[in-house]
Scaffold this motif. Structure first.
Motif, PDB file in Angstrom:
ATOM      1  N   ARG A   1       0.832  -1.202   0.000  1.00  0.00           N
ATOM      2  CA  ARG A   1       0.000   0.000   0.000  1.00  0.00           C
ATOM      3  C   ARG A   1       0.874   1.263   0.000  1.00  0.00           C
ATOM      4  N   ARG A   2       1.922   1.250   0.816  1.00  0.00           N
ATOM      5  CA  ARG A   2       2.819   2.409   0.854  1.00  0.00           C
ATOM      6  C   ARG A   2       3.556   2.563  -0.473  1.00  0.00           C
ATOM      7  N   TRP A   3       4.032   1.435  -1.018  1.00  0.00           N
ATOM      8  CA  TRP A   3       4.714   1.497  -2.322  1.00  0.00           C
ATOM      9  C   TRP A   3       3.789   2.080  -3.381  1.00  0.00           C
ATOM     10  N   GLN A   4       2.530   1.654  -3.397  1.00  0.00           N
ATOM     11  CA  GLN A   4       1.563   2.102  -4.395  1.00  0.00           C
ATOM     12  C   GLN A   4       1.355   3.617  -4.319  1.00  0.00           C
ATOM     13  N   LEU A   5       1.243   4.130  -3.079  1.00  0.00           N
ATOM     14  CA  LEU A   5       1.052   5.569  -2.911  1.00  0.00           C
ATOM     15  C   LEU A   5       2.292   6.352  -3.349  1.00  0.00           C
ATOM     16  N   LEU A   6       3.455   5.840  -2.946  1.00  0.00           N
ATOM     17  CA  LEU A   6       4.693   6.526  -3.305  1.00  0.00           C
ATOM     18  C   LEU A   6       4.941   6.458  -4.817  1.00  0.00           C
ATOM     19  N   TYR A   7       4.581   5.329  -5.430  1.00  0.00           N
ATOM     20  CA  TYR A   7       4.744   5.191  -6.882  1.00  0.00           C
ATOM     21  C   TYR A   7       3.967   6.291  -7.610  1.00  0.00           C
ATOM     22  N   ALA A   8       2.715   6.470  -7.217  1.00  0.00           N
ATOM     23  CA  ALA A   8       1.898   7.505  -7.864  1.00  0.00           C
ATOM     24  C   ALA A   8       2.469   8.892  -7.600  1.00  0.00           C
ATOM     25  N   ALA A   9       2.914   9.114  -6.366  1.00  0.00           N
ATOM     26  CA  ALA A   9       3.426  10.443  -6.018  1.00  0.00           C
ATOM     27  C   ALA A   9       4.716  10.762  -6.759  1.00  0.00           C
ATOM     28  N   VAL A  10       5.624   9.794  -6.841  1.00  0.00           N
ATOM     29  CA  VAL A  10       6.906  10.008  -7.520  1.00  0.00           C
ATOM     30  C   VAL A  10       6.684  10.305  -8.995  1.00  0.00           C
ATOM     31  N   HIS A  11       5.819   9.537  -9.622  1.00  0.00           N
ATOM     32  CA  HIS A  11       5.589   9.759 -11.056  1.00  0.00           C
ATOM     33  C   HIS A  11       4.899  11.091 -11.311  1.00  0.00           C
ATOM     34  N   GLN A  12       4.008  11.494 -10.398  1.00  0.00           N
ATOM     35  CA  GLN A  12       3.368  12.792 -10.561  1.00  0.00           C
ATOM     36  C   GLN A  12       4.368  13.930 -10.394  1.00  0.00           C
ATOM     37  N   ARG A  13       5.318  13.718  -9.505  1.00  0.00           N
ATOM     38  CA  ARG A  13       6.340  14.743  -9.254  1.00  0.00           C
ATOM     39  C   ARG A  13       7.307  14.832 -10.426  1.00  0.00           C
ATOM     40  N   LEU A  14       7.690  13.672 -10.992  1.00  0.00           N
ATOM     41  CA  LEU A  14       8.652  13.672 -12.083  1.00  0.00           C
ATOM     42  C   LEU A  14       8.038  14.161 -13.392  1.00  0.00           C
ATOM     43  N   ASP A  15       6.750  13.930 -13.571  1.00  0.00           N
ATOM     44  CA  ASP A  15       6.095  14.317 -14.822  1.00  0.00           C
ATOM     45  C   ASP A  15       4.726  14.882 -14.485  1.00  0.00           C
ATOM     46  N   ARG A  16       4.666  16.208 -14.285  1.00  0.00           N
ATOM     47  CA  ARG A  16       3.420  16.835 -13.856  1.00  0.00           C
ATOM     48  C   ARG A  16       2.373  16.857 -14.967  1.00  0.00           C
ATOM     49  N   ASN A  17       2.805  16.601 -16.215  1.00  0.00           N
ATOM     50  CA  ASN A  17       1.847  16.561 -17.324  1.00  0.00           C
ATOM     51  C   ASN A  17       1.226  15.180 -17.511  1.00  0.00           C
ATOM     52  N   ASN A  18       1.648  14.216 -16.688  1.00  0.00           N
ATOM     53  CA  ASN A  18       1.162  12.836 -16.837  1.00  0.00           C
ATOM     54  C   ASN A  18      -0.307  12.751 -16.419  1.00  0.00           C
ATOM     55  N   GLN A  19      -1.158  12.452 -17.398  1.00  0.00           N
ATOM     56  CA  GLN A  19      -2.585  12.352 -17.124  1.00  0.00           C
ATOM     57  C   GLN A  19      -3.015  10.925 -16.774  1.00  0.00           C
ATOM     58  N   ARG A  20      -2.110   9.978 -16.911  1.00  0.00           N
ATOM     59  CA  ARG A  20      -2.474   8.587 -16.644  1.00  0.00           C
ATOM     60  C   ARG A  20      -2.466   8.278 -15.144  1.00  0.00           C
ATOM     61  N   ILE A  21      -1.450   8.769 -14.431  1.00  0.00           N
ATOM     62  CA  ILE A  21      -1.265   8.403 -13.027  1.00  0.00           C
ATOM     63  C   ILE A  21      -1.816   9.513 -12.149  1.00  0.00           C
ATOM     64  N   LYS A  22      -2.802   9.177 -11.321  1.00  0.00           N
ATOM     65  CA  LYS A  22      -3.472  10.154 -10.480  1.00  0.00           C
ATOM     66  C   LYS A  22      -3.001  10.023  -9.037  1.00  0.00           C
ATOM     67  N   VAL A  23      -2.892  11.162  -8.330  1.00  0.00           N
ATOM     68  CA  VAL A  23      -2.576  11.192  -6.913  1.00  0.00           C
ATOM     69  C   VAL A  23      -3.754  11.852  -6.197  1.00  0.00           C
TER      70      VAL A  23
ATOM     71  N   GLU B   1      13.877   3.127  -1.193  1.00  0.00           N
ATOM     72  CA  GLU B   1      13.984   2.368   0.055  1.00  0.00           C
ATOM     73  C   GLU B   1      12.768   1.453   0.230  1.00  0.00           C
ATOM     74  N   VAL B   2      11.578   1.957  -0.086  1.00  0.00           N
ATOM     75  CA  VAL B   2      10.376   1.127   0.020  1.00  0.00           C
ATOM     76  C   VAL B   2      10.440  -0.020  -0.986  1.00  0.00           C
ATOM     77  N   CYS B   3      10.936   0.259  -2.168  1.00  0.00           N
ATOM     78  CA  CYS B   3      11.080  -0.806  -3.174  1.00  0.00           C
ATOM     79  C   CYS B   3      11.989  -1.921  -2.658  1.00  0.00           C
ATOM     80  N   GLN B   4      13.102  -1.555  -2.057  1.00  0.00           N
ATOM     81  CA  GLN B   4      14.038  -2.550  -1.517  1.00  0.00           C
ATOM     82  C   GLN B   4      13.402  -3.338  -0.380  1.00  0.00           C
ATOM     83  N   GLN B   5      12.650  -2.622   0.487  1.00  0.00           N
ATOM     84  CA  GLN B   5      11.988  -3.319   1.590  1.00  0.00           C
ATOM     85  C   GLN B   5      10.961  -4.317   1.064  1.00  0.00           C
ATOM     86  N   LEU B   6      10.216  -3.919   0.055  1.00  0.00           N
ATOM     87  CA  LEU B   6       9.199  -4.810  -0.513  1.00  0.00           C
ATOM     88  C   LEU B   6       9.841  -6.059  -1.096  1.00  0.00           C
TER      89      LEU B   6
END
Length: 796
Positions: free
Chosen positions: A51-73, A88-93
């Motif tokens: 669940r944490r990875w999923q939230l961070l995944y969306a947040a990171v992609h939104q931050r890296l590409d603010r024009n991305n309409q596919r991934i919603k936060v 770090e979360v990826c490694q823990q998972l």
């Protein structure tokens, strides 16, 4: 070697653990899998981590590409994070997944699997579960996939069935239905460009279609691949998948259920959803039993979707196996993970475990095995197919001709006769023939009567005279004397009953044996003064294996023979019995006829299995043995009145010797089936010969017959062609072997039924040989060509 491993997670979840985890290993051409059982402990931390990875995944992609309409936060989700936090979360998972799978009970499964797998194996690993979170987990991070470079992961629901597919004609083109849905804020033009670049595919594009239009295309045409690009979502925690087909309409899989089921039934093999959050789509579409799908585990950036599609289509169309093409295309995304973290985690296969993954060649129609190098004309492919067809027919013709030649030389004769015996023994046990009774002279009868006789005789003339005199009192229709009386005993005028008097009764038939210049120079003459009209020969014929399968109805005697009658004892008894039924015989060189029943002779040299070196002279027919015993009474019982006096009235009475000291025993098709090999006395052979004709004429019991020589040839060639075409038509080597086996079994059943129900002895052994030989040739020639091509390519 291709192998399949199916892990089933039963009766639990991540909070409670899984008390039963099974792994089934299927190898190529294997009917029964290796099944292993273990368990896994609770792992609630995996739920929280994912669940944490999923939230961070969306947040990171939104931050890296603010024009991305596919991934919603969503507003309630955390957004103030760094890429390092996400790493770090990826490694823990990854660490937690591998730690969980190192549980001892599950490790037992893994250790046993590793002993059965090789690094060079192509391995399909399917995770079978109904739990959405297990489908979402990045199973490809399991260390197992590092050790097996040709292994790839797929997901499956617990419930599935084998899809029922209609046969369709190959066209040489992969038919793709490409749905380009709602494209607001995303770029799907590159997807369309990639699909248009496939030269061996015919792609139909539906751009933002209505629901009705999409439904009509699913129902009315055959498709090999369904492709979707646009916005999509997984609703209800991943239980429901939804696609946005245009800017105003969104449809769930259940709303397209009927059209999709029709498309699957008409041959749809693969669905590719190059869109976001496709786990729900995969789970829902799997319920419709589509063979395989590719979906994206989470939201996917435009560039990642396009790069994956490009690399997958290149590998798949270049003849790479489906799973390896997906793994290659997925792993190549790792090079983009500086800009798009966890890009290689996204693509995942959803697989129906009952189906074998398709190939590009199969989708095209399996026209050839060449690599995807460009456009090949349909005309050339059809010509190739026709060429293969004619090659099959030519090889089949050569096999059939060779088989007929071997049969003509007598190669199959012994095994054909043995198979005939086995089929004959499959018949049900029959009731005794009520028209016959045998008076047997036993060893006890011989030992208890030591009268003075002339020559080698089982009983004296006086005893035989008493027997015949007594039998006549009970009104038999005809009495057959299967006892030689070529020499008369010294006259005894004190006996009131004399043998010559009894032998001259009109319903008594006596026997003699033909003189044969090759086998029997003497023969046995008939009793003195009995006219030739009441004589019958008892010559018996054995096959090369010593078994009596034929009887002679008529034959011409040699001029010097003392036995001059042209009729056998059995034919004499049959003719006289049927005369009481007003049925008269018709004699011909090639047949004997009673009423509507015609008994055709076996043609010399080429009748059924009898091809070479078997004397079929005279009018010979096959003996249809009755699987039963015959009513019998001993000589002593008749003379002592220890029998039912009505048992002789209107019957055929055959008198013969069954004593062990008299060497008149013969082998029959039933002899070899006895636990201890047993021969039967000649008098019972005579009874079988009489009974089979009477039963055929009066009871419609089948007459044994064979096809003419040309009929046998057509039968053998027909099965050779039919069997070879069936074997050529099926695809896999295992299926070809099964086709050979099933064809031979069906052939045996047809031949056995024809023999038992219609009396027709068909050539099973030569036909089965032609089917097997033709199948081996069809299997061997392509393998040899493929080996030759492989060696040539290695040399080059």
């Amino acid at each position: 070697m291709s192998k399949l491993v199916v892990f089933s997670f039963l009766g639990g979840d991540l909070n409670q653990g899984f008390p039963v985890v099974t792994a089934q290993l299927w190898c190529q051409n294997q009917f029964v899998p290796v099944k292993l059982t273990g368990s896994l402990p609770p792992a609630p931390e995996l739920s929280e981590l994912y669940r944490r990875w999923q939230l961070l995944y969306a947040a990171v992609h939104q931050r890296l590409d603010r024009n991305n309409q596919r991934i919603k936060v969503h507003s309630q989700d955390i957004t103030n994070i760094s890429v390092n936090d996400f790493d770090e979360v990826c490694q823990q998972l990854q660490a937690n997944i591998n730690a969980w799978l190192k549980f001892e009970s599950f490790q037992n499964i893994e250790r046993q699997l590793r002993t059965l797998l090789s690094r060079h194996d192509e391995i399909r690993v399917i995770i079978e579960t109904n739990i959405v979170l297990l489908h979402r987990l990045p199973w490809h991070l399991w260390n197992f996939f590092e050790d097996y470079p040709k292994a790839e992961l797929a997901l499956s629901n617990h419930e599935y069935e084998s899809p029922q597919l209609l046969q369709k004609s190959p066209t040489g083109k992969v038919k793709i239905l490409a749905i380009l849905g709602n494209r607001v804020g995303i770029d799907i033009e590159k997807d369309a460009y990639l699909l248009q670049g496939l030269t061996d595919a015919k792609t139909t594009f539906l751009i933002e279609p209505t629901r009705q239009t999409l439904d009509e295309y699913l129902w009315n045409q055959d498709w090999d691949i369904l492709f979707f690009a646009g916005h999509s979502n997984s609703l209800a925690d991943g239980e429901i998948g939804e696609i946005c087909i245009n800017q105003t309409e969104s449809l769930t899989i259940s709303q397209l259920k009927n059209g999709l089921k029709a498309a699957i039934r008409r041959g749809l093999k693969l669905a590719i959803f190059n869109s976001c959050d496709g786990i729900g789509l995969g789970r829902n579409l799997a319920d419709l039993n589509i063979p395989q799908m590719i979906v994206m585990r989470e939201g996917v950036p435009d560039l990642i979707a396009q790069e994956f599609l490009k690399n997958f289509l290149t590998a798949f169309a270049d003849s790479k196996p489906f799973y390896l093409a997906v793994r290659e295309a997925r792993e190549r995304l790792q090079g983009l993970e500086n800009e798009f973290p966890c890009a290689s985690w996204l693509p995942v296969i959803c697989q129906n475990p009952t189906t074998v993954p398709t190939t590009w060649q199969e989708l095209r129609g399996n026209f050839d095995n060449t690599k995807f190098v460009g456009k090949i004309s349909t005309k050339g492919k059809i010509a190739t197919s026709k060429s293969k067809f004619w090659n099959v027919l030519l090889s089949t013709f050569l096999v059939a001709v060779s088989t007929v030649g071997l049969r003509y030389l007598g190669v199959f004769e012994k095994i054909e006769l043995q198979t005939f015996d086995r089929m004959l023994r499959l018949g049900l046990k029959e009731d005794p023939d009520p028209r016959l009774i045998i008076v047997e002279i036993t060893e006890k009868d011989i030992q208890s009567r030591q009268d003075m006789t002339k020559g080698l005789k089982s009983i004296s003339d006086s005893t035989l005279a008493k027997l015949l005199n007594k039998l006549q009192k009970y009104q038999p229709r005809v009495v057959g004397l299967d006892i030689y009386r070529d020499f008369a005993d010294p006259p005894n005028k004190s006996n009131l009953i004399q043998l010559p008097t009894e032998l001259n009764k009109e319903n008594v038939v006596v026997v003699c044996k033909s003189r044969d210049s090759k086998y029997d120079l003497q023969g046995v003459k008939p009793p003195k003064d009995v006219p030739v009209e009441r004589q019958g020969f008892t010559d018996a014929i054995k096959d090369p294996d010593g078994i009596v399968r034929r009887q002679i109805l008529m034959m011409a005697q040699e001029p010097s023979s003392t036995c001059t009658t042209p009729y056998s004892l059995s034919l004499q008894l049959i003719t006289r019995y049927l005369s009481y039924e007003n049925i008269k015989p018709k004699f011909n060189e090639d047949y004997v006829q009673f009423g509507s029943k015609v008994f055709k002779r076996l043609k010399p040299s080429r009748s059924g299995a009898y091809q070479q070196g078997v004397d079929l002279g005279g009018n010979q027919i096959l003996v249809n043995y009755r699987n039963t015993d015959y009513q019998r009474v001993s000589l002593d019982d008749v003379l002592s009145n220890k029998f039912d006096r009505k048992s002789f009235k209107d019957k055929v009475v055959i008198v013969g010797v069954t004593a062990n000291t008299v060497s008149d025993t013969w082998s029959t098709p039933y002899s070899t089936a006895q636990q201890d090999y047993q021969e039967i006395s000649g008098v019972f052979i005579q009874a079988q010969m009489v009974s089979q004709v009477l039963s055929a004429v009066l009871d419609q019991r089948p007459i044994l017959w064979v096809l003419p020589y040309w009929g046998d040839i057509l039968w053998i060639c027909g099965w050779s062609v039919a069997g070879s075409l069936i074997i050529w038509w099926v695809r896999s080597l295992l299926d070809k072997r099964c086709a050979i086996f099933v064809t031979v079994v069906i052939l045996y059943g047809v031949c056995a039924i024809a023999l038992l129900k219609q009396g027709l002895w068909l050539p099973f052994i030569p036909s089965a040989f032609a089917v097997v030989a033709g199948g081996v040739v069809i299997i061997f020639i392509p393998s040899r060509r493929q080996l030759s091509t492989t060696l040539q390519s290695l040399v080059e």
